[in-house]
Design a protein around this motif. Structure first.
Motif, PDB file in Angstrom:
ATOM      1  N   THR A 103       0.913  -1.207   0.130  1.00 47.78           N
ATOM      2  CA  THR A 103       0.079   0.048   0.013  1.00 47.78           C
ATOM      3  C   THR A 103       0.790   1.363   0.026  1.00 47.78           C
ATOM      4  N   VAL A 104       1.957   1.093   0.739  1.00 44.82           N
ATOM      5  CA  VAL A 104       2.921   2.368   0.933  1.00 44.82           C
ATOM      6  C   VAL A 104       3.483   2.652  -0.570  1.00 44.82           C
ATOM      7  N   VAL A 107      -1.506  11.986   0.183  1.00 47.16           N
ATOM      8  CA  VAL A 107      -1.906  12.280  -1.278  1.00 47.16           C
ATOM      9  C   VAL A 107      -3.506  12.069  -1.400  1.00 47.16           C
ATOM     10  N   CYS A 108      -3.989  10.946  -0.345  1.00 43.45           N
ATOM     11  CA  CYS A 108      -5.268  10.777  -0.293  1.00 43.45           C
ATOM     12  C   CYS A 108      -6.212  12.119   0.176  1.00 43.45           C
ATOM     13  N   SER A 160      -9.143  10.984  -4.774  1.00 44.30           N
ATOM     14  CA  SER A 160      -9.901  10.123  -3.911  1.00 44.30           C
ATOM     15  C   SER A 160      -9.330   8.927  -4.112  1.00 44.30           C
ATOM     16  N   CYS A 161      -9.226   8.221  -2.805  1.00 40.82           N
ATOM     17  CA  CYS A 161      -8.429   6.884  -2.526  1.00 40.82           C
ATOM     18  C   CYS A 161      -9.338   5.749  -2.339  1.00 40.82           C
ATOM     19  N   GLY A 162      -8.995   4.544  -2.678  1.00 40.38           N
ATOM     20  CA  GLY A 162      -9.844   3.634  -2.252  1.00 40.38           C
ATOM     21  C   GLY A 162      -9.931   3.186  -0.856  1.00 40.38           C
ATOM     22  N   GLU A 168      -6.105   1.730  -0.408  1.00 43.15           N
ATOM     23  CA  GLU A 168      -5.651   3.233  -0.063  1.00 43.15           C
ATOM     24  C   GLU A 168      -4.798   3.612  -1.278  1.00 43.15           C
ATOM     25  N   THR A 169      -5.325   3.308  -2.517  1.00 39.60           N
ATOM     26  CA  THR A 169      -4.423   3.716  -3.886  1.00 39.60           C
ATOM     27  C   THR A 169      -5.459   4.694  -4.320  1.00 39.60           C
TER      28      THR A 169
END
Length: 540
Positions: free
Chosen positions: A25-26, A60-61, A67-69, A73-74
């Motif tokens: 994720t990171v 960034v989110c 918008s991120c998931g 969280e991408t």
């Protein structure tokens, strides 16, 4: 292996998986962040929205437009509409591999679309309308197998539609390509986009015929093909589009033949817009039998003939009926009085005859009535009882008789009254002042007699006044100077009009044209006549 040992092993495995997932994720977020930084560095951001918000100090989110998931969280969506951003579309936007939606519409992006966009395999929505993009529709679009909405309208894209575009985009629901410079023919393979609901190809340079294969687009709700260089006829197969709500094929002079009767069987239709073509023939007698939802029927500026079907009264949801500039003959059917939801009615420039039916007075929601250039018609007084009317245009007919004394009693919203070029006689009613929202009053080229009523000075919103070429007499009234919004004053060719020009007229600073020629006016012009006429362009 005992229970405790098994539990510890599973816990260790879970922790390792969590660490790996967190690391991924990171890494994904870092990769996305880097791609968006590269994008920001290569465009002009005049309002500094991105410069001030897209920083290392913020996740960034939480960036504007990003918008991120929830799970991974991408970055899944990028929405940067209406930010006045300028530049080419950098290839780095092709890197956020989980991007679901990208919307850069209403900006000033230019140049070709980068091929890296073809790497966005998760993309469902791509909106790039209202920019200055050029070049051909990119071949990489066929790689976006999951895409559902493509919005490229109002750019400068050229070339043709790729023949196999729809073969690779089976899930496509919306295709907006209007207002570009696209040419060539509409490919017959368009039918492979079998899930299309909106197809917008208008205002381009497409040529050839409308393909018959369009019949397979059975889920299409909106179809726009107008203002192209198409030719031939409207295919009968359009009648298979049983979900169609909007049919818009306008302003194509090469489009001839009759209107397919099958169109009038599409019960879902709300708008039929086939104006400014070269369509021939007559309308079917039962055209409104299966159109319970129809709200707009735009057939003006064709070569249609025959009678206006009396069954038109069954299209009882109609709000806009435009049949002007054709060759319709016969009478205006009385059944038109059943269209009680009608807001706009255009019947002018046909070969109609007889009278304007009294039943038009039933159209209590009517705002615009235009019946012009039709000889031999009579004007029904019931028209003046339609309180919703904003425009009455009955000019250039052969209307005779006098205007009713109480004509403005029930017209509080009337803004335009066009009765010029008829054979009207009698006085101009003094009650004209009760039409106190009037902006345009055109009574010229009639046989009106008597004096100009003083009450006309109460029409303080009037911008254009035409009274010339009548049999009026007396003087031009001082009260006209109360019309402080007046831009055009036309009182010409009335020999019975004598006396001096009221000096107060020259105080109406909004005037652009004063036309008082060919009368019997006397006296001299004031020395300071142009002191307040800074906008005056014509003095006759």
């Amino acid at each position: 292996m005992n229970y405790n040992t098994c539990f510890h092993l599973l816990s260790l495995l879970f922790i390792q998986c969590s660490i790996v997932s967190l690391a991924m994720t990171v890494r994904n977020l870092n990769s996305d962040q880097f791609a968006l930084f590269e994008f920001k560095d290569r465009i002009v951001d005049p309002q500094n929205v991105l410069a001030n918000n897209w920083t290392n100090s913020t996740s960034v989110c939480k960036w504007v437009g990003v918008s991120c998931g929830i799970i991974h969280e991408t970055v899944v969506a990028l929405n940067l509409t209406n930010m006045n951003l300028r530049g080419t579309n950098p290839p780095h936007l092709g890197n956020p591999s989980f991007l679901f939606s990208i919307d850069l519409s209403n900006n000033n992006f230019y140049g070709h679309l980068p091929k890296e966009f073809g790497q966005l395999h998760h993309l469902r929505i791509i909106r790039l309308s209202y920019n200055r993009l050029n070049g051909e529709i990119p071949s990489w679009l066929r790689n976006l197998h999951r895409v559902q909405r493509i919005h490229f309208r109002d750019n400068s894209l050229s070339g043709g539609l790729p023949d196999d575009l729809c073969v690779h985009l089976p899930k496509l629901k919306e295709l907006y390509l209007s207002r570009n410079e696209l040419s060539s023919s509409i490919p017959s393979s368009i039918n492979k986009c079998c899930n299309l609901q909106i197809l917008e190809l208008s205002i381009n340079q497409f040529n050839g015929i409308i393909p018959k294969s369009i019949r397979n687009l059975t889920q299409v709700k909106q179809l726009y093909l107008g203002l192209n260089n198409l030719e031939g006829q409207i295919p009968e197969e359009i009648g298979n589009l049983f979900s169609l709500e909007m049919l818009n094929i306008q302003a194509i002079k090469g489009l001839t033949g009759q209107i397919p009767t099958s169109i009038f069987n599409i019960s879902s239709l709300k708008t039929i817009a086939l104006s400014r073509n070269s369509l021939l023939g007559s309308l079917s007698n039962d055209m409104c039998q299966h159109l319970p939802e129809l709200e707009g029927l735009y057939l003006h500026s064709n070569e249609l003939s025959g009678n206006i079907p009396s069954s038109i009264g069954k299209c009882n949801n109609l709000k806009n009926l435009l049949l002007s500039h054709n060759q319709f003959m016969g009478i205006i059917p009385r059944s038109i009085g059943n269209l009680t939801r009608l807001q706009e009615l255009y019947l002018g420039f046909n070969n109609l005859e007889g009278q304007i039916p009294e039943e038009i007075g039933n159209l209590l929601g009517l705002e615009l009535l235009t019946i012009k250039a039709i000889k031999g018609l009579m004007i029904p007084t019931s028209i003046f009882n339609i309180s919703s009317l904003k425009t009455i245009d009955l000019s250039n007919n052969s209307l005779s008789g006098s205007l009713p004394n109480d004509m403005c009693q029930h017209l509080p919203k009337l803004e335009g009254l066009y009765l010029s070029r008829n054979e009207l006689s009698g006085n101009i009613p003094s009650s004209i002042s009760k039409c106190n929202n009037l902006k345009i009053l055109a009574f010229s080229y009639n046989q009106l007699t008597g004096i100009i009523p003083r009450s006309i000075g109460n029409l303080t919103r009037l911008k254009e006044l035409y009274l010339g070429l009548n049999n009026l007499e007396g003087q031009i009234l001082e009260e006209i100077s109360n019309l402080f919004s007046l831009e055009m004053l036309g009182i010409q060719a009335i020999k019975g009009l004598t006396g001096q020009i009221p000096t107060s007229i020259f105080n109406i600073y909004s005037l652009k044209t004063i036309a008082l020629s060919s009368n019997s006016l006397l006296g001299s012009l004031p020395n300071d006549m142009c002191q307040h006429l800074l906008k005056l362009e014509g003095l006759y």
